[in-house]
Motif scaffolding. Structure first.
Motif, short mmCIF file in Angstrom:
data_model
loop_
_atom_site.label_atom_id
_atom_site.label_comp_id
_atom_site.label_asym_id
_atom_site.label_seq_id
_atom_site.Cartn_x
_atom_site.Cartn_y
_atom_site.Cartn_z
N THR A 38 12.27 134.88 -25.07
CA THR A 38 12.35 134.27 -23.65
C THR A 38 12.09 132.73 -24.10
N ALA A 39 11.08 132.42 -24.86
CA ALA A 39 10.48 131.19 -25.03
C ALA A 39 11.51 130.35 -25.80
N ARG A 40 12.04 130.96 -26.74
CA ARG A 40 13.14 130.30 -27.53
C ARG A 40 14.34 130.18 -26.82
N ASN A 41 14.81 130.88 -25.77
CA ASN A 41 15.96 130.79 -25.07
C ASN A 41 15.86 129.65 -24.06
N THR A 42 14.65 129.53 -23.83
CA THR A 42 14.20 128.49 -22.62
C THR A 42 14.36 127.02 -23.15
N ILE A 43 13.72 127.13 -24.55
CA ILE A 43 13.86 125.82 -25.45
C ILE A 43 15.43 125.10 -25.50
N ALA A 44 16.32 126.59 -25.61
CA ALA A 44 17.85 126.04 -25.83
C ALA A 44 18.37 125.40 -24.45
N ASN A 45 17.81 125.58 -23.43
CA ASN A 45 18.25 125.17 -21.86
C ASN A 45 17.17 123.68 -21.76
N ASN A 46 17.82 122.45 -21.82
CA ASN A 46 16.89 121.34 -21.54
C ASN A 46 16.30 121.27 -20.13
N LYS A 47 17.29 121.64 -19.14
CA LYS A 47 16.77 121.73 -17.78
C LYS A 47 15.66 122.56 -17.69
N VAL A 48 15.83 123.87 -17.90
CA VAL A 48 14.70 124.67 -17.87
C VAL A 48 13.40 124.25 -18.72
N THR A 49 13.60 123.94 -19.83
CA THR A 49 12.35 123.44 -20.85
C THR A 49 11.62 122.22 -19.84
N ASN A 50 12.59 121.34 -19.54
CA ASN A 50 11.62 120.12 -18.77
C ASN A 50 10.82 120.52 -17.58
N ASN A 51 11.65 121.46 -16.76
CA ASN A 51 10.95 121.98 -15.54
C ASN A 51 9.93 122.64 -15.96
N LEU A 52 9.72 123.81 -16.97
CA LEU A 52 8.70 124.31 -17.38
C LEU A 52 7.63 123.65 -17.81
N ASN A 53 7.81 122.50 -18.75
CA ASN A 53 6.74 121.88 -19.14
C ASN A 53 6.24 120.99 -18.28
N ALA A 54 6.84 120.58 -17.05
CA ALA A 54 6.20 119.77 -16.00
C ALA A 54 5.28 120.80 -15.39
N VAL A 55 5.94 121.94 -14.83
CA VAL A 55 5.19 122.88 -14.36
C VAL A 55 3.82 123.33 -15.18
N ILE A 56 3.91 123.58 -16.36
CA ILE A 56 2.71 124.09 -17.04
C ILE A 56 1.64 122.83 -16.95
N HIS A 57 2.02 121.58 -17.14
CA HIS A 57 1.13 120.26 -17.00
C HIS A 57 0.61 120.32 -15.43
N GLU A 58 1.34 120.42 -14.47
CA GLU A 58 1.13 120.36 -13.30
C GLU A 58 -0.13 121.33 -12.78
N ALA A 59 -0.08 122.70 -13.26
CA ALA A 59 -0.84 123.78 -13.14
C ALA A 59 -2.02 123.66 -13.88
N ALA A 60 -2.04 122.85 -14.90
CA ALA A 60 -3.20 122.70 -15.82
C ALA A 60 -3.54 123.92 -16.54
N VAL A 61 -2.57 124.40 -17.11
CA VAL A 61 -2.71 125.38 -18.08
C VAL A 61 -2.01 125.53 -19.45
#
Length: 788
Positions: A21-44
């Motif tokens: 799932t992680a590798r498939n996510t990285i292949a999608n720039n939009k989801v990658t950017n969204n998930l990266n932002a969410v992780i940092h906003e959630a401080a995890v």
């Protein structure tokens, strides 16, 4: 793969995504950017429980775009496990998308998402039974062709906030109860349907509702078995001279235990009263008290008081107080010493059964013989002789250090905890709890497991360093033929830039390198409380870490600080304090005039709510921070400078018109400025301030203590000279700071946010003449921003 992609992959794996799932996510720039932002906003960014990670992934892929302003609030609910199921998350999406950019009432949001709603297993079972009864004819006809997803949906419709894992478990159990095992025909028909496309669509829906998706248990305590399951083999003990021993309860022993406990969960929190509790004990409390609370059971607070030389009444009183402060209520408070008579009698029985002997080796000789795997010269002495000597030990007829009672285990074992451990030693020291009744005291290795058994503990929970003691724990219960609790080890809690060893903490205190056990720089719970940290924040931090066996890392201090800020941001009222005052004279304001301005105590509260504000006097003389003034201006500086304007928060813009210097032409005595009461001037800089209300009344002068990390290194305990790593600037005391008059009535323990400076608490050193504040934590959230 590029370096940046590798970093993203590592980040996504940390939140529990499987590698595919992680590798498939990285292949999608939009989801990658969204998930990266969410992780940092959630401080995890340091990782989180997989359940939380799955919910964060859903936020990254399905969050309504018209409600981005509310996303940080939602993430806060997720990481604090207030929103913990896909159903709750879907409800949150629906609520927030309808609210869009508008403010919303937290109460309405929580009601819409089922926050705080707990559905019991009994309620779920009753609902499952009702659904099966209503659909019994169809289920009997279709048998295992019944769409479990549809049944799941019917239960969920009635109980939207029920734990999906429990729902699925009860549905499966009910199917088996109604239909029995699968037949060949059931399997054949299932295979035929699997080829049909409509069935695949339905199966996918069922899988979406199925809690066996790749996610961790929502409830951290689901990893623990129920008491009635305690008939399995606990551990295998390999001996050098006899067959393998597989320790487990017999049916007779377990049935008697369940009858005594009525099937309830019993746990214990067993601290030694030889020091103050630290944050590692907060995790131990969460695990033991939390499991008992979650299962409707009981948790003892049991003082492990087998060493009278190290124990003090001070520590006993402290532990009881801290347990209550942390929000836990013991089922009963007791002591290992309450069982000294039973422990003695069982020791006699152990000798009689040939499993213990009185030994005369010195500690040095015992160490040497253990290293060489040699039996003690007294190991095979006659049982009658050991019984006689043990009685003489009890009566005080043998000198201290001249004899011990040792368990006869296996000196050739590969496990050093089977090298004939000491069960009793002689100590002519009065006991804080039992007085001078005894001069022989049981060891931890002997007493701990027996008292667990005597108290019918169902789950004996401890940290991983005790894992190698499992063999001796169960060996002893086995040879005495008494009930055996479950032993469960979990990783201990270490926090960076601190030491957790009681020995090291005691050294810091006794050598006066800190100001006592409750020094705010220590990770003792008393120190954290004095620093202004709430028990709620500590418990949220501990719960976020989870109950795992991973013992390879230390939790960053910033992660704890994140939870502290989350709590204080909601609960600490705002106020203004100037640490290093610089006098500003506003020349175009009358000297006798004092205006009471409205300052926001609770910024997020409606402006119509008068309790959201407090009055701040504004007069001709105000004080600002020395760091908010420079003689030379620059583009990246937003403070005050000659000829430059700034906005005094909640007041007016002022412009520096003149700087008054001392005779050395360097030291600034005061600043002259003019204010624009029309507020037409709109400077970029906003600074806090404290006013001098009148010539007769001075600003409220306070003492402020600023604390930093106690140690410079992340892991000081691993250093050879750990004391050399102490941060000499970990405590800075500021005298003569100025505060707004409303703080004059602050009481010990009151918490505030000093605007632009951090969160502070009134210290116990405060008096009616002098207020002392400790900084709890700064406003800057380095955990959330840096991802560390």
């Amino acid at each position: 793969m590029a370096v940046k992609e590798e970093e993203r992959l590592e980040l996504f794996l940390k939140i529990g995504l499987d590698e595919r799932t992680a590798r498939n996510t990285i292949a999608n720039n939009k989801v990658t950017n969204n998930l990266n932002a969410v992780i940092h906003e959630a401080a995890v960014t340091e990782g989180c429980d997989r359940t939380i990670g799955n919910l964060l992934y859903t936020v990254a892929t399905k969050y309504p775009a018209n409600a981005l302003v509310h996303r940080p609030a939602l993430l806060g609910y997720i990481v604090t496990i207030k929103i913990k199921t896909p159903a709750q998350l879907e409800a949150a999406f629906s609520f927030l998308s309808s609210t869009a950019s508008e403010r919303f009432e937290l109460k309405e949001f929580e009601e819409a998402c089922g926050v705080g709603v707990e559905v019991s297993e009994e309620d779920i079972e009753q609902t499952v039974n009702e659904v099966f009864e209503q659909n019994k004819g169809s289920i009997l006809e279709l048998r295992y062709r019944t769409n479990v997803g549809d049944l799941f949906g019917l239960v969920r419709k009635r109980l939207p906030w029920a734990d999906p894992k429990i729902v699925k478990k009860l549905i499966d159990a009910k199917l088996y109860e109604l239909l029995g095992g699968r037949t060949a025909a059931d399997n054949e028909k299932a295979l035929k349907q699997k080829k049909e496309k409509p069935a695949k669509v339905k199966d996918k829906k069922a899988a979406d509702d199925n809690p066996s998706q790749p996610s961790e248990d929502l409830n951290p305590f689901l990893i623990f078995p129920n008491p009635e399951e305690n008939f399995k083999v606990h551990t295998e003990i390999f001996f050098s001279d006899r067959p393998v021993l597989r320790c487990c309860n017999t049916k007779e022993v377990l049935d008697k235990h369940l009858k005594r406990t009525r099937g309830k969960v019993y746990t214990r929190f067993p601290p030694e009263p030889n020091g103050y509790l630290h944050i590692g004990h907060a995790k131990a409390m969460f695990v033991s008290f939390g499991l008992a609370k979650e299962r409707g059971g009981c948790c003892y607070l049991r003082y492990d008081d087998t060493n009278p030389e190290a124990e003090k009444k001070e520590y006993i009183d402290h532990i009881e107080e801290i347990v209550e402060w942390m929000g836990w209520k013991p089922f009963k408070i007791n002591y290992t010493s309450d069982y000294f008579q039973e422990l003695y009698e069982l020791a006699v029985e152990m000798i009689q059964r040939g499993h213990a002997y009185v030994d005369h080796q010195t500690p040095e000789e015992i160490k040497e013989y253990r290293e060489k795997k040699m039996n003690s010269p007294w190991r095979d002495r006659p049982i009658a002789e050991s019984l006689k000597l043990f009685e003489e030990m009890r009566q005080g007829m043998i000198e201290e250090g001249k004899a011990t009672l040792r368990m006869k285990q296996d000196m050739q074992s590969d496990n050093g905890n089977m090298y004939d451990l000491i069960a009793y030693r002689i100590k002519f020291t009065p006991h804080p709890h039992s007085g001078d009744k005894w001069c022989i005291y049981p060891s931890y290795d002997y007493s701990h497991c027996i008292v667990d058994s005597l108290e019918d503990i169902t789950h004996s929970l401890c940290t991983l360093e005790f894992e190698t003691r499992r063999a001796s724990y169960y060996w002893l219960l086995h040879v005495l033929d008494i009930y055996q609790p479950y032993v469960w080890e979990y990783s201990r809690l270490n926090v960076t830039n601190n030491v957790m060893s009681k020995r090291k903490l005691n050294f810091l205190v006794t050598m006066k390198l800190v100001d006592g056990w409750d020094d705010p720089r220590l990770m003792t719970l008393a120190g954290l409380r004095r620093r202004g940290v709430t028990s709620t924040a500590i418990n949220a931090f501990v719960r976020g870490i989870g109950i795992t066996r991973s013992d390879c890392c230390t939790i960053r201090l910033e992660r704890l600080e994140y939870h502290i800020r989350e709590e204080l941001n909601r609960t600490a009222p705002r106020t203004m304090v100037v640490l290093q005052p610089l006098k500003v004279v506003i020349t175009n304001l009358d000297s006798g005039l004092v205006m009471d301005l409205d300052a926001k105590k609770w910024p997020d509260t409606s402006t119509e709510n008068s309790s959201a504000f407090y009055k701040v006097p504004f007069s001709r003389v105000v004080y600002i921070e020395q760091s908010d003034f420079r003689m030379k201006d620059s583009k990246d500086y937003y403070g005050l400078a000659p000829g430059k304007s700034v906005l005094l928060r909640y007041a007016f813009p002022i412009k520096c018109t003149e700087v008054v210097l001392a005779d050395d032409n360097e030291t600034i005595v005061e600043i002259w400025a003019e204010y624009d009461h029309s507020k037409k001037t709109k400077p970029k800089g906003v600074i806090h301030w404290v006013s001098e209300p009148s010539r007769e009344v001075d600003p409220l002068s306070i003492e402020v203590r600023l604390f930093d990390k106690l140690f410079n290194s992340e892991n000081p305990a691993e250093l050879g000279d750990w004391l050399a790593d102490v941060n000499l600037h970990s405590k800075v005391v500021i005298y003569g700071a100025y505060a707004v008059p409303s703080l004059r009535d602050a009481a010990i323990g009151d918490r505030f946010q000093f605007e632009r400076l951090g969160y502070f608490v009134v210290d116990k050193d405060s008096t009616s003449e002098r207020l002392v504040f400790n900084r709890t934590v700064t406003l800057r959230d380095s955990y959330g921003k840096s991802g560390k």
